[in-house]
Motif scaffolding. Structure first.
Motif, PDB file in Angstrom:
ATOM      1  N   GLN A   1      -6.956  -3.168  16.086  1.00  0.00           N
ATOM      2  CA  GLN A   1      -8.009  -2.970  15.376  1.00  0.00           C
ATOM      3  C   GLN A   1      -7.793  -2.569  13.860  1.00  0.00           C
ATOM      4  O   GLN A   1      -8.563  -3.168  12.994  1.00  0.00           O
ATOM      5  CB  GLN A   1      -8.777  -1.873  15.910  1.00  0.00           C
ATOM      6  N   GLN A   2      -6.662  -1.798  13.693  1.00  0.00           N
ATOM      7  CA  GLN A   2      -6.193  -1.687  12.307  1.00  0.00           C
ATOM      8  C   GLN A   2      -6.009  -2.954  11.492  1.00  0.00           C
ATOM      9  O   GLN A   2      -6.527  -2.935  10.312  1.00  0.00           O
ATOM     10  CB  GLN A   2      -4.991  -0.519  12.300  1.00  0.00           C
TER      11      GLN A   2
ATOM     12  N   ALA B   1     -16.056  -9.894  11.267  1.00  0.00           N
ATOM     13  CA  ALA B   1     -15.346  -8.570  11.828  1.00  0.00           C
ATOM     14  C   ALA B   1     -15.114  -8.767  13.489  1.00  0.00           C
ATOM     15  O   ALA B   1     -15.460  -9.699  14.031  1.00  0.00           O
ATOM     16  CB  ALA B   1     -16.469  -7.506  11.923  1.00  0.00           C
ATOM     17  N   VAL B   2     -13.892  -8.219  13.804  1.00  0.00           N
ATOM     18  CA  VAL B   2     -13.424  -8.316  15.360  1.00  0.00           C
ATOM     19  C   VAL B   2     -13.569  -6.664  16.109  1.00  0.00           C
ATOM     20  O   VAL B   2     -13.167  -5.829  15.382  1.00  0.00           O
ATOM     21  CB  VAL B   2     -11.896  -8.596  15.195  1.00  0.00           C
ATOM     22  N   ARG B   3     -14.225  -6.884  17.054  1.00  0.00           N
ATOM     23  CA  ARG B   3     -14.040  -5.584  17.996  1.00  0.00           C
ATOM     24  C   ARG B   3     -13.292  -6.265  19.141  1.00  0.00           C
ATOM     25  O   ARG B   3     -13.347  -6.556  19.845  1.00  0.00           O
ATOM     26  CB  ARG B   3     -15.459  -5.245  18.794  1.00  0.00           C
ATOM     27  N   VAL B   4     -11.599  -5.313  18.661  1.00  0.00           N
ATOM     28  CA  VAL B   4     -10.724  -6.080  19.500  1.00  0.00           C
ATOM     29  C   VAL B   4     -10.706  -5.514  21.152  1.00  0.00           C
ATOM     30  O   VAL B   4     -10.401  -6.658  22.135  1.00  0.00           O
ATOM     31  CB  VAL B   4      -9.297  -5.364  19.324  1.00  0.00           C
ATOM     32  N   GLN B   5     -11.699  -4.728  21.463  1.00  0.00           N
ATOM     33  CA  GLN B   5     -11.711  -3.969  22.939  1.00  0.00           C
ATOM     34  C   GLN B   5     -12.248  -5.088  23.549  1.00  0.00           C
ATOM     35  O   GLN B   5     -12.157  -5.420  24.909  1.00  0.00           O
ATOM     36  CB  GLN B   5     -12.359  -2.853  22.913  1.00  0.00           C
ATOM     37  N   ASP B   6     -13.237  -5.889  23.041  1.00  0.00           N
ATOM     38  CA  ASP B   6     -13.988  -6.943  23.807  1.00  0.00           C
ATOM     39  C   ASP B   6     -13.201  -8.315  24.059  1.00  0.00           C
ATOM     40  O   ASP B   6     -13.717  -9.126  24.921  1.00  0.00           O
ATOM     41  CB  ASP B   6     -15.212  -7.373  22.664  1.00  0.00           C
ATOM     42  N   LYS B   7     -12.029  -8.145  23.510  1.00  0.00           N
ATOM     43  CA  LYS B   7     -10.972  -9.487  23.834  1.00  0.00           C
ATOM     44  C   LYS B   7     -10.100  -9.078  24.783  1.00  0.00           C
ATOM     45  O   LYS B   7      -9.120  -9.905  25.089  1.00  0.00           O
ATOM     46  CB  LYS B   7     -10.530  -9.809  22.497  1.00  0.00           C
ATOM     47  N   VAL B   8     -10.001  -7.864  25.345  1.00  0.00           N
ATOM     48  CA  VAL B   8      -9.112  -7.482  26.165  1.00  0.00           C
ATOM     49  C   VAL B   8      -9.770  -7.804  27.745  1.00  0.00           C
ATOM     50  O   VAL B   8     -10.872  -7.320  27.825  1.00  0.00           O
ATOM     51  CB  VAL B   8      -8.868  -6.111  26.281  1.00  0.00           C
ATOM     52  N   TYR B   9      -8.775  -8.569  28.549  1.00  0.00           N
ATOM     53  CA  TYR B   9      -9.253  -8.814  30.046  1.00  0.00           C
ATOM     54  C   TYR B   9      -9.491  -7.558  30.588  1.00  0.00           C
ATOM     55  O   TYR B   9      -8.758  -6.513  30.843  1.00  0.00           O
ATOM     56  CB  TYR B   9      -8.276  -9.670  30.705  1.00  0.00           C
TER      57      TYR B   9
ATOM     58  N   LEU C   1     -10.153  -7.850   7.097  1.00  0.00           N
ATOM     59  CA  LEU C   1     -11.450  -7.995   6.843  1.00  0.00           C
ATOM     60  C   LEU C   1     -11.753  -7.327   5.332  1.00  0.00           C
ATOM     61  O   LEU C   1     -12.568  -8.101   4.760  1.00  0.00           O
ATOM     62  CB  LEU C   1     -12.383  -7.308   7.950  1.00  0.00           C
ATOM     63  N   LYS C   2     -11.246  -6.199   5.179  1.00  0.00           N
ATOM     64  CA  LYS C   2     -11.629  -5.452   4.127  1.00  0.00           C
ATOM     65  C   LYS C   2     -10.867  -6.179   2.807  1.00  0.00           C
ATOM     66  O   LYS C   2     -11.596  -6.300   1.510  1.00  0.00           O
ATOM     67  CB  LYS C   2     -10.687  -4.191   4.078  1.00  0.00           C
TER      68      LYS C   2
ATOM     69  N   GLU D   1       0.862  -1.324   0.048  1.00  0.00           N
ATOM     70  CA  GLU D   1       0.116  -0.001  -0.150  1.00  0.00           C
ATOM     71  C   GLU D   1       0.928   1.201   0.127  1.00  0.00           C
ATOM     72  O   GLU D   1       0.500   2.328  -0.609  1.00  0.00           O
ATOM     73  CB  GLU D   1      -0.852   0.104   1.175  1.00  0.00           C
ATOM     74  N   GLU D   2       2.070   0.956   0.623  1.00  0.00           N
ATOM     75  CA  GLU D   2       3.003   2.169   0.957  1.00  0.00           C
ATOM     76  C   GLU D   2       3.458   2.848  -0.388  1.00  0.00           C
ATOM     77  O   GLU D   2       3.666   3.986  -0.685  1.00  0.00           O
ATOM     78  CB  GLU D   2       4.097   1.971   1.643  1.00  0.00           C
ATOM     79  N   VAL D   3       3.495   1.784  -1.539  1.00  0.00           N
ATOM     80  CA  VAL D   3       4.113   2.207  -2.741  1.00  0.00           C
ATOM     81  C   VAL D   3       2.950   2.328  -3.957  1.00  0.00           C
ATOM     82  O   VAL D   3       3.196   2.078  -5.123  1.00  0.00           O
ATOM     83  CB  VAL D   3       5.347   1.181  -3.329  1.00  0.00           C
ATOM     84  N   GLY D   4       1.881   2.371  -3.393  1.00  0.00           N
ATOM     85  CA  GLY D   4       0.655   2.408  -4.434  1.00  0.00           C
ATOM     86  C   GLY D   4       0.219   1.097  -5.011  1.00  0.00           C
ATOM     87  O   GLY D   4      -0.552   1.094  -6.084  1.00  0.00           O
ATOM     88  N   LEU D   5       0.815  -0.117  -4.562  1.00  0.00           N
ATOM     89  CA  LEU D   5       0.044  -1.253  -5.042  1.00  0.00           C
ATOM     90  C   LEU D   5      -0.786  -1.928  -4.072  1.00  0.00           C
ATOM     91  O   LEU D   5      -0.897  -1.241  -3.069  1.00  0.00           O
ATOM     92  CB  LEU D   5       1.210  -2.377  -4.978  1.00  0.00           C
ATOM     93  N   THR D   6      -1.720  -3.002  -4.616  1.00  0.00           N
ATOM     94  CA  THR D   6      -2.490  -3.713  -3.471  1.00  0.00           C
ATOM     95  C   THR D   6      -2.019  -5.317  -3.384  1.00  0.00           C
ATOM     96  O   THR D   6      -0.864  -5.716  -4.250  1.00  0.00           O
ATOM     97  CB  THR D   6      -3.841  -3.804  -4.192  1.00  0.00           C
ATOM     98  N   TYR D   7      -2.507  -5.887  -2.420  1.00  0.00           N
ATOM     99  CA  TYR D   7      -2.109  -7.229  -2.210  1.00  0.00           C
ATOM    100  C   TYR D   7      -2.326  -8.195  -3.412  1.00  0.00           C
ATOM    101  O   TYR D   7      -1.633  -9.095  -3.876  1.00  0.00           O
ATOM    102  CB  TYR D   7      -2.902  -7.773  -1.108  1.00  0.00           C
TER     103      TYR D   7
END
Length: 323
Positions: free
Chosen positions: A295-296, A310-318, A302-303, A158-164
């Protein structure tokens, strides 16, 4: 051995428990035993160092607890063992942890290591015509699904303007397969993490196209089965207290750390010294900034359609800070 024990043994073997631990007579059926802390680890990490010191065992002995250690090839195998309740505690890098979250692995974040961006890289052979990440367009790159270096690869493109989709990923299952594909010439570039990256640098002198600096903090996370933590908070606090002592010593003793780990891991001390010198050994609480980093990663995969949900990371933190 009854049928239930046989099935558990087979499951643990399939999940990648180290042959050395098995050959050494470590009991496989541990779930029914009281006061056994089962820790999963991978080559070269803070838990390796703690294991080598023997201090955790000494700290837990007065409480009537023992420790069993199990080595895994990579984070995905370790998180699967957590999900199967085959271990209580372990560590995995940022991206494998996110993939575990998305697949419903029953584990929570307890702590995080400091950023380690130079411990991951995309590289090519010294004589390769590929000079920059942009030159990877249309090329074969060895990586793994859900690996920390896969996220680095995504961000570097992404940094050099390409995609996966501009590259041809060649998926492998472990670091040995990366090295084999790279050294055979079957891929144009490859991705690795320390200590395997350091080993590659020392043995074949590849050209590093991009490390994680500015793209990925490459954190390691300490994960645990939530029920175990709920029932044994003081044991977990003791674990982190001993880990902190080991980390403080390691930070100022890179050569001694390499010498300590080399026989345990079967890795050349020179490799471990290189990896140790570029790492900051500190465990911290998982704060809002670290959650945002995770989350990033989750949102990026996911994208791409590489995460199932989808994941909500905050929900996985003790909810309590035990570090």
């Amino acid at each position: 051995m009854n049928g239930e024990q046989h099935n558990l043994k087979r499951r643990l073997l399939l999940q990648g428990l180290a042959a050395g631990a098995l050959a050494g007579g470590a009991p496989l059926v541990l779930a029914a035993q009281d006061k056994v802390l089962r820790i999963g680890y991978q080559k070269f990490n803070t838990l390796n160092i703690l294991k080598g010191t023997g201090q955790l065992e000494q700290a837990l002995q007065p409480r009537g607890w023992s420790v069993k250690w199990f080595e895994f090839a990579a984070g995905p195998q370790l998180t699967e063992a957590l999900n199967a309740n085959a271990i209580d505690f372990g560590h995995a890098a940022d991206t494998p942890s996110v993939f575990a979250n998305a697949s419903g692995v029953n584990a929570v974040y307890l702590g995080a290591e400091q950023p380690y961006p130079k411990g991951i890289a995309i590289f090519v052979a010294q004589d390769s015509p590929i000079r920059t990440v942009k030159d990877l367009k249309g090329k074969k790159v060895a990586t793994g699904r859900g690996w920390n270096v896969q996220f680095l690869l995504l961000k570097a493109l992404e940094e050099v303007g390409l995609t996966y989709s501009d590259i041809e990923p060649v998926y492998v299952t472990n670091a040995a397969d990366v090295r084999a594909a790279f050294q055979s010439g079957n891929v144009d570039a490859a991705t690795l993490w320390d200590p395997f990256l350091a080993g590659q640098e020392i043995t074949t002198r590849p050209r590093i196209l991009r490390d994680g600096t500015g793209l990925s903090n490459n954190r390691t996370f300490h994960l645990a089965v939530p029920k175990f933590v709920d029932q044994n908070k003081e044991i977990v606090r003791t674990l982190f207290a001993e880990l902190k002592k080991a980390n403080n010593w390691t930070q100022s003793h890179p050569q001694e750390t390499a010498d300590l780990l080399a026989p345990q891991l079967g890795v050349d001390p020179k490799v471990l010294k290189l990896a140790t010198e570029r790492r900051n050994y500190t465990t911290v609480a998982v704060d809002a900034g670290i959650v945002a980093e995770q989350q990033q990663i989750a949102d990026a995969f996911l994208k791409l359609g590489l995460l199932k949900s989808a994941v909500r990371v905050q929900d996985k933190v003790y909810p309590e800070v035990l570090v």
